[in-house]
Design a protein around this motif. Structure first.
Motif, PDB file in Angstrom:
ATOM      1  N   THR A 167     -41.483 -29.767  -0.038  1.00 30.90           N
ATOM      2  CA  THR A 167     -42.880 -30.065   0.279  1.00 30.90           C
ATOM      3  C   THR A 167     -43.539 -28.934   1.050  1.00 30.90           C
ATOM      4  O   THR A 167     -44.684 -28.542   0.737  1.00 30.90           O
ATOM      5  N   MET A 168     -42.859 -28.411   2.051  1.00 30.26           N
ATOM      6  CA  MET A 168     -43.463 -27.340   2.858  1.00 30.26           C
ATOM      7  C   MET A 168     -43.773 -26.094   2.017  1.00 30.26           C
ATOM      8  O   MET A 168     -44.881 -25.547   2.104  1.00 30.26           O
ATOM      9  N   PRO A 169     -42.860 -25.609   1.156  1.00 23.04           N
ATOM     10  CA  PRO A 169     -43.224 -24.462   0.308  1.00 23.04           C
ATOM     11  C   PRO A 169     -44.362 -24.762  -0.658  1.00 23.04           C
ATOM     12  O   PRO A 169     -45.137 -23.860  -0.999  1.00 23.04           O
ATOM     13  N   SER A 170     -44.511 -26.013  -1.086  1.00 25.01           N
ATOM     14  CA  SER A 170     -45.611 -26.344  -2.000  1.00 25.01           C
ATOM     15  C   SER A 170     -46.968 -26.192  -1.338  1.00 25.01           C
ATOM     16  O   SER A 170     -47.977 -25.990  -2.016  1.00 25.01           O
ATOM     17  N   PHE A 171     -47.007 -26.294  -0.015  1.00 31.78           N
ATOM     18  CA  PHE A 171     -48.245 -26.073   0.729  1.00 31.78           C
ATOM     19  C   PHE A 171     -48.291 -24.675   1.352  1.00 31.78           C
ATOM     20  O   PHE A 171     -49.123 -24.411   2.244  1.00 31.78           O
ATOM     21  N   SER A 172     -47.376 -23.797   0.906  1.00 31.76           N
ATOM     22  CA  SER A 172     -47.317 -22.413   1.410  1.00 31.76           C
ATOM     23  C   SER A 172     -47.102 -22.385   2.914  1.00 31.76           C
ATOM     24  O   SER A 172     -47.680 -21.564   3.641  1.00 31.76           O
ATOM     25  N   ILE A 173     -46.272 -23.299   3.384  1.00 35.07           N
ATOM     26  CA  ILE A 173     -45.936 -23.344   4.809  1.00 35.07           C
ATOM     27  C   ILE A 173     -44.457 -23.030   4.935  1.00 35.07           C
ATOM     28  O   ILE A 173     -43.606 -23.720   4.356  1.00 35.07           O
ATOM     29  N   ALA A 174     -44.139 -21.984   5.657  1.00 34.50           N
ATOM     30  CA  ALA A 174     -42.748 -21.606   5.858  1.00 34.50           C
ATOM     31  C   ALA A 174     -42.148 -22.454   6.979  1.00 34.50           C
ATOM     32  O   ALA A 174     -42.770 -22.621   8.028  1.00 34.50           O
ATOM     33  N   PRO A 175     -40.953 -23.015   6.783  1.00 33.05           N
ATOM     34  CA  PRO A 175     -40.339 -23.805   7.854  1.00 33.05           C
ATOM     35  C   PRO A 175     -40.051 -22.932   9.066  1.00 33.05           C
ATOM     36  O   PRO A 175     -39.706 -21.749   8.943  1.00 33.05           O
ATOM     37  N   ASP A 176     -40.195 -23.491  10.239  1.00 31.24           N
ATOM     38  CA  ASP A 176     -39.868 -22.765  11.455  1.00 31.24           C
ATOM     39  C   ASP A 176     -38.446 -23.089  11.893  1.00 31.24           C
ATOM     40  O   ASP A 176     -37.814 -24.034  11.408  1.00 31.24           O
ATOM     41  N   GLU A 177     -37.943 -22.314  12.803  1.00 31.84           N
ATOM     42  CA  GLU A 177     -36.553 -22.469  13.228  1.00 31.84           C
ATOM     43  C   GLU A 177     -36.330 -23.793  13.954  1.00 31.84           C
ATOM     44  O   GLU A 177     -35.282 -24.425  13.787  1.00 31.84           O
ATOM     45  N   ALA A 178     -37.284 -24.238  14.737  1.00 28.04           N
ATOM     46  CA  ALA A 178     -37.107 -25.479  15.497  1.00 28.04           C
ATOM     47  C   ALA A 178     -36.942 -26.673  14.563  1.00 28.04           C
ATOM     48  O   ALA A 178     -36.111 -27.566  14.805  1.00 28.04           O
ATOM     49  N   THR A 179     -37.713 -26.693  13.475  1.00 31.11           N
ATOM     50  CA  THR A 179     -37.608 -27.804  12.533  1.00 31.11           C
ATOM     51  C   THR A 179     -36.241 -27.813  11.859  1.00 31.11           C
ATOM     52  O   THR A 179     -35.594 -28.864  11.722  1.00 31.11           O
ATOM     53  N   LEU A 180     -35.795 -26.630  11.416  1.00 32.42           N
ATOM     54  CA  LEU A 180     -34.478 -26.556  10.781  1.00 32.42           C
ATOM     55  C   LEU A 180     -33.358 -26.855  11.767  1.00 32.42           C
ATOM     56  O   LEU A 180     -32.359 -27.486  11.419  1.00 32.42           O
ATOM     57  N   ALA A 181     -33.513 -26.432  13.006  1.00 29.11           N
ATOM     58  CA  ALA A 181     -32.485 -26.718  14.013  1.00 29.11           C
ATOM     59  C   ALA A 181     -32.366 -28.214  14.257  1.00 29.11           C
ATOM     60  O   ALA A 181     -31.258 -28.750  14.427  1.00 29.11           O
ATOM     61  N   ALA A 182     -33.491 -28.909  14.252  1.00 29.57           N
ATOM     62  CA  ALA A 182     -33.448 -30.366  14.416  1.00 29.57           C
ATOM     63  C   ALA A 182     -32.727 -31.023  13.244  1.00 29.57           C
ATOM     64  O   ALA A 182     -31.941 -31.969  13.424  1.00 29.57           O
ATOM     65  N   LEU A 183     -32.960 -30.520  12.018  1.00 23.72           N
ATOM     66  CA  LEU A 183     -32.293 -31.076  10.851  1.00 23.72           C
ATOM     67  C   LEU A 183     -30.798 -30.762  10.867  1.00 23.72           C
ATOM     68  O   LEU A 183     -29.966 -31.609  10.510  1.00 23.72           O
ATOM     69  N   ILE A 184     -30.440 -29.563  11.292  1.00 26.11           N
ATOM     70  CA  ILE A 184     -29.022 -29.193  11.396  1.00 26.11           C
ATOM     71  C   ILE A 184     -28.316 -30.089  12.407  1.00 26.11           C
ATOM     72  O   ILE A 184     -27.206 -30.590  12.167  1.00 26.11           O
ATOM     73  N   ALA A 185     -28.969 -30.308  13.546  1.00 29.00           N
ATOM     74  CA  ALA A 185     -28.368 -31.181  14.564  1.00 29.00           C
ATOM     75  C   ALA A 185     -28.206 -32.606  14.047  1.00 29.00           C
ATOM     76  O   ALA A 185     -27.216 -33.280  14.355  1.00 29.00           O
TER      77      ALA A 185
END
Length: 752
Positions: A167-185
């Protein structure tokens, strides 16, 4: 043409909640004219000023307005209230559009934040999809920063992953590190470390630089599953990439290596931490201290505890809780109590974890029961709720073993005063067992009533009680007229899979003593279905209970069940059942009981057996009676056939007597020839010529001596009835076997 149904927002007047303007106060014309046209006269000098009518004086409090305006609710709260209370339908979507034709970022973010705070991440996701698919909302980076952690916290990991990678790439929004870190955790908490590692390795491809934040998340995710070798490789890669580990990195590594009991690696990381100029804090020391305690090395743990003073790091409540728990686990309660006292002297806050760490050591030692009770009282005064409910179970168990039943009851009652504490059913069981053993059975019944009232036994997560904890109270109830209550209690235990032989037999005995054999029989049927061995005493009481209720048929059924379980009833029990059936006119049923008795090797009660045999013959059940006689002879219980034959002849049952006499002659039973003469006389009298002829021939063939006059009369009867051939045969037999003496007696059976 199809009709179009419009969705009218019937709830809008209530949801808008706009304050209504107060209506103008109307006054009558007379008051208006007097107020406007007539000026008020000036007060005289020194006279007090007039107070207008209706005005508040200085001594009166100002009256509040009649209808204070209500606070206008923010729009996002109204929308959140709607989506939480109503099912998601097209009508709900139309209502939201009417409230706000355009959904802006503050509104969407407010709804997502509110739904996440309420634990409804599913509603947050549904509203987000509605907003950008049907309401024209264009999400921002902050939108995903709110939504992804909310989904991750509720274990909706696939949805969160799709949002980040699709979804984020479809809106040309690059994920940030904090969002990915939350998902990894979140993947780490869900025990899926491989997905956490995939996301971590995907970050460079997504153009996201990896810092200590993402490294810390993936390290914790893999160390949760004990993969310390992979953690070392990632840590080395972190150093190789030039990412400086921070305090959280080192704390995570020490915690993970301690969890895996790799203490050498944990100590090495602690040394590297100081070498890289990162100052350990209290959390670091507490983590290392907990690792040593978990490894069972209290000496090294004490060194870390003492080192905190040298490093000018203040020990907090967590520090003391850890070391106290370690000493208690190592059975060093004295040191744990000393540290507990030191905490109080330093003014550190005693938490629930402090008491949870200390109480197991106090509860398991009978010499420290008083200290344990004092600690429980202190915890109650501080309104601390223990998470570990086993402390009360341990304390009650120790008090019961020490014989302090009053103290155990007091601790039990006090444990019920703690909020959100569901008492362990085993605590009730230990208390009931102790009270019954101490002679306080009535108090044990009160504890049982409390247990039944709370219904903790019915919880699927509740543990199963020990047999010793419930058998004593069940036995007491059954012996004191409360078997029904005992059965209700035990049926709840049966739902937990309990098949206790002693409890079943106690219920059977209790119901039987109380005169409710039907309930006892139902319990016995359950035992049979579950293949639980029974007690012969229980069966005996059940049979006696049916007999007391004058129900011999049910008593016979219970007796059969007793024998089916492999028990041999006593001779007295057999006799009681046979007598009850015989007196009730159920001779054949009594005969079957007699058959079972003889087959079980019980040779007593022959007087009752004789009565049953005679009744069978008298009622015409000759074949059954003869079968019973044969069974008795085969089992060494020779009946008195002379008495039977004479009794039958006296009661004019001549044909039955003849059949029994023929059976005795065929088997060479020990029967007097005088008895046979009696049967023959009865046959002569009844003019049963052919049966008498047959019997007489058998007697002569056996060498018996008969009355000559009777034989002559019989031959005359045969000739007169046209049986000349039989008369000639009888005459020849009498001539050939004429005895040399007139002696008569008994002939012993030749081969019975």
């Amino acid at each position: 043409m199809a009709r179009r149904h419009l969705a009218y927002p019937l709830h809008l007047p209530l949801l808008s909640r706009k304050p209504l303007a107060p209506a103008p106060l109307s006054r009558c014309a007379l008051c208006a004219s007097s107020t406007v046209d007539t000026p008020s006269p000036a007060p005289a000098a020194g006279a007090p000023a007039e107070i207008p009518e209706g005005a508040a004086t200085s001594t009166e409090a100002a009256a509040p307005p009649a209808n204070p305006p209500r606070r206008e609710e923010p729009l996002h709260e109204t929308v959140l209230h709607m989506i939480r209370r109503r099912q998601w339908t097209t009508r709900l979507e139309n209502s939201i559009r009417l409230l706000s034709p355009t959904l802006d970022a503050p509104l969407v973010h407010g709804v997502i934040s509110g739904a996440a705070a309420a634990g409804r991440a599913d509603l947050a996701l549904q509203f987000f999809r509605f907003a950008y698919r049907r309401a024209g909302f264009r999400p921002e980076r902050d939108t995903f920063a709110l939504l992804v952690p909310a989904l991750a916290s509720r274990r909706m990991l696939n949805h969160a992953r799709c949002l980040v990678l699709d979804t984020m790439p479809s809106f040309s929004i690059a994920p940030d590190e904090a969002t990915l870190a939350a998902l990894i955790a979140a993947y780490g908490k869900a025990a899926i470390p491989q997905e956490a590692v995939k996301l971590f390795r995907m970050m460079p491809d997504l153009g996201i630089p990896r810092t200590a934040l993402s490294y810390n998340a993936v390290l914790k995710a893999i160390l949760c599953r004990g993969r310390e070798a992979m953690a070392r490789r990632i840590y080395n890669a972190m150093i190789a990439e030039g990412v400086a580990p921070d305090l959280s990195t080192y704390n995570t590594l020490i915690w993970g290596f301690g969890l895996c009991k790799k203490m050498e690696a944990a100590v090495r990381v602690f040394g590297d931490m100081k070498a890289h100029g990162v100052t350990p804090d209290a959390t670091t020391y507490n983590t290392l201290l907990n690792a040593w305690v978990r490894a069972g090395d209290l000496e090294s743990a004490r060194k870390v505890f003492d080192e905190m003073t040298g490093e000018v790091i203040e020990r907090n409540s967590v520090t003391y809780n850890i070391i106290i728990k370690g000493y208690v686990k190592d059975k060093k309660v004295e040191e744990a109590v000393a540290l507990f006292t030191e905490m109080g002297e330093k003014g550190l806050r005693l938490t629930e974890k402090t008491f949870a760490a200390l109480l197991p050591g106090l509860c398991d030692d009978q010499g420290r029961v008083a200290e344990a009770r004092k600690a429980v009282d202190d915890m109650a005064e501080r309104r601390l709720t223990p998470k570990d409910k086993s402390v009360f179970l341990r304390l009650v168990t120790t008090l019961c073993r020490a014989g302090d039943l009053d103290g155990a009851l007091e601790v039990h009652r006090k444990s019920g005063q703690f909020k959100h504490v569901l008492m362990d059913p085993r605590q009730y069981g230990v208390l009931m067992e102790g009270l019954c053993a101490g002679g306080k059975c009535d108090s044990a019944v009160e504890v049982l009533d409390e247990l039944m009232e709370k219904g903790t036994l019915l919880s699927p997560k509740s543990p199963v009680l020990e047999a010793s904890s419930y058998n004593s109270v069940i036995e007491y109830l059954c012996n004191n007229g409360s078997t029904t209550k005992a059965e209700v209690f035990f049926r709840q235990l049966m739902k937990k899979g309990v098949d206790d032989k002693a409890a079943f037999n106690s219920l059977i005995r209790g119901h039987a003593k109380e005169g409710v054999p039907e309930a006892a029989q139902e319990i016995l049927a359950i035992m049979t279905r579950r293949e639980v061995p029974t007690d012969p005493e229980s069966h005996t009481l059940l049979v006696d209970s049916f007999l007391k209720k004058n129900e011999p048929t049910d008593a016979k059924t219970a007796l059969d069940g007793m024998m089916q379980q492999g028990h041999v009833p006593s001779p007295a029990l057999f006799k009681s059942v046979m007598e009850a059936l015989f007196n009730d006119g159920r001779v054949q049923t009594a005969s079957r009981v007699m058959k079972s008795m003889i087959e079980k090797g019980v040779t007593e009660n022959m007087d009752m057996a004789h009565k049953i045999l005679e009744a069978l013959f008298m009622r015409g059940h000759v074949e059954e009676a003869i079968g019973r006689v044969n069974l008795m002879v085969e089992n060494g219980c020779m009946p008195d056939l002379d008495k039977l034959l004479v009794g039958l002849c006296e009661n004019d049952r001549v044909m039955e007597a003849q059949k029994l006499a023929d059976f005795a002659l065929d088997r060479d039973f020990d029967v007097s020839f005088s008895t046979y003469d009696r049967v023959l006389e009865a046959l002569y009298t009844e003019e049963k010529t052919l049966p008498a002829y047959s019997m007489l021939c058998k007697i002569k063939n056996k060498g018996g001596v008969v009355n000559q006059k009777g034989c002559d009369a019989l031959m005359e009867s045969l000739k007169s009835e046209g049986y000349s051939k039989q008369a000639d045969i009888l005459s020849r037999i009498l001539t050939e076997n004429a005895p040399s003496t007139s002696k008569r007696g008994k002939r012993v059976a030749m081969g019975a």
